[in-house]
Scaffold this active site. Structure first.
Site, PDB file in Angstrom:
ATOM      1  N   ARG A 197      28.744  17.022  -2.373  1.00 39.08           N
ATOM      2  CA  ARG A 197      29.629  17.278  -1.224  1.00 39.08           C
ATOM      3  C   ARG A 197      30.597  16.120  -0.994  1.00 39.08           C
ATOM      4  NH1 ARG A 197      25.259  20.461   2.513  1.00 39.08           N
ATOM      5  NH2 ARG A 197      25.989  22.524   1.907  1.00 39.08           N
ATOM      6  N   GLY A 246      22.885  27.150  -1.901  1.00 39.84           N
ATOM      7  CA  GLY A 246      22.273  25.970  -2.534  1.00 39.84           C
ATOM      8  C   GLY A 246      21.394  26.320  -3.719  1.00 39.84           C
ATOM      9  N   GLY A 287      26.194  29.464   3.777  1.00 40.29           N
ATOM     10  CA  GLY A 287      26.300  30.327   4.964  1.00 40.29           C
ATOM     11  C   GLY A 287      27.734  30.742   5.232  1.00 40.29           C
TER      12      GLY A 287
END
Ligand code: AMP
Length: 395
Positions: A37, A353, A376
């Site tokens: 990330r 994930g 999500g």
């Protein structure tokens, strides 16, 4: 929907607030175990630095429940970021709002970076509190959101503060996410094959409903498939099932049939008496699961059939593992699907994930069209929902 991107904004010499998603994972020793990330936001950060912006980065990390907690400090994230940016120092204030932070923001020089402390140390972040939003906004002259993974949350940093900053836009990661996911919703190349897995049907009902409007074939695997199989009257032993969703599952199957959309369910399974790596794993011949056994992975016939569909696809969306892939005896199905998606000649988008972990484990990440950083958020996007973090950016 018009959104401006960072390369369309004047950011030189400006205090530029970039909402990033640095919600990274840590190992037991407290070291960052996966910095994907942080790396994903580097193009936007590097661009901003190249333009001589005064860069203020902000993110949440974990679930500190509205209180400062050293376990969730951004400090190790800032240190990793400094390494990745090589010659750039990253200032790490002890909070994300307050006089000290405001002063530091005012003194930032073009080309400098400050990473605010965890936004969720304040309950006002998740409450989307106006006062807190105004305090964050007061730090900046330009707001850029590059945190797609948090875009489905209407929080102060993703939504509330945006109206109080004079100029707003999105970063390059956000652009890649919006463009890749929009392509699935608008005129996807056909056939469009969607693959959904994971534990629960209830989490994915909205996505299934919308995918039925846009895809040609839906392959279902993982724990969620047993609720569908149960709806068809198949014996599922003691597999995971959501009794209260059997009726909905039946309705979905009926509607798909009426609309000529193929929803495929596992044809065989890898089963065991317990969800345990040391339990004896067996493969069923057919679709039924004997009493006392639970389905923990798709079987070889299902892998072959699903792979055939995947290899025919021109567009693929995949979210969720085909089995309990964390345990070696039940990882084959997910792994084989990862390989098939990589081998297909399609425009592929993988989110979530677990699916991303499977793609990485299979070593095929470079052959996937787009790996979505927001599990999500990507599901809500595909569901057709308006994400508050994206709505806030509309001009
Ligand atoms: P989700 O967060 O809904 O995508 O679910 C991911 C989880 O589903 C993973 O931790 C998997 O181990 C679990 N899972 C996948 N297949 C099964 C299954 N057949 N039975 C129980 N859990 C499963």
């Amino acid at each position: 929907m018009t959104i401006k991107y960072i390369d369309e904004l004047t950011i030189a010499e400006k205090r530029l607030f970039i909402r990033v998603d640095f919600n990274v994972s840590f190992d037991e020793l407290g070291n960052i175990s996966d910095d994907t990330r942080i790396r994903a936001a580097l193009p936007t950060i590097r661009y901003a630095l190249g333009q001589k912006a005064k860069v203020i980065l902000a993110s949440h990390l974990g679930r500190p429940k509205g209180k400062p907690n050293p376990k969730y400090s951004m400090k190790p994230v800032g240190e990793r970021l400094a390494q990745l940016l090589e010659d750039v120092d990253v200032l790490l204030p002890e909070d994300c709002v307050g006089d000290a932070v405001k002063k530091l923001a005012g003194e930032l020089l073009p080309g400098q970076v400050m990473l605010l402390e965890n936004l969720r140390f304040h309950p006002e972040e998740e409450a989307n509190d106006e006062g807190f939003s105004r305090q964050l906004a007061a730090l900046a002259e330009v707001y850029v959101d590059d945190a797609f993974g948090a875009a489905h949350r209407a929080h102060a940093s993703t939504s509330g503060m945006v109206q109080f900053v004079p100029v707003k836009g999105a970063g390059f990661l956000m652009r890649a996410e919006i463009q890749s996911l929009s392509k699935l919703l608008e005129k996807p190349a056909r056939p469009f094959v969607a693959i959904l897995g994971g534990a629960k049907v209830s989490d994915k009902l909205g996505v299934i409903e919308n995918l039925m409007n846009i895809c040609d074939c839906l392959l279902i695997g993982g724990g969620m498939s047993y609720t569908f199989l149960s709806a068809k009257g198949v014996q599922i032993g003691k597999s995971l099932v959501e009794e209260d969703k059997i009726h909905t599952a039946r309705r979905i199957l009926e509607r798909a049939e009426a609309r000529n959309i193929s929803i495929m369910l596992p044809l065989d399974h890898v089963v065991a008496a317990a969800c345990d790596a040391s339990a004896k794993a067996l493969t069923t011949d057919g679709v039924s699961i004997p009493d006392g056994m639970m389905g923990l992975d798709i079987g070889p016939k299902t892998v072959a059939e699903y792979s055939t569909q995947v290899l025919k696809a021109k567009t693929i969306f995949w979210n969720g593992p085909m089995g309990v892939f964390e345990l070696a005896p039940f990882a084959n199905g997910t792994n084989k699907i990862a390989i098939a998606v990589a081998e297909s000649n399609s425009s592929s988008v993988v989110g979530g994930g677990d699916s991303i972990a499977a793609i990485n484990k299979a070593g095929v990440a470079s052959r996937i069209g787009h790996i979505s950083t927001g599990g999500g958020a990507s599901l809500e996007f595909i569901e057709g929902k308006k994400l508050p973090g994206i709505v806030a950016l509309e001009q």
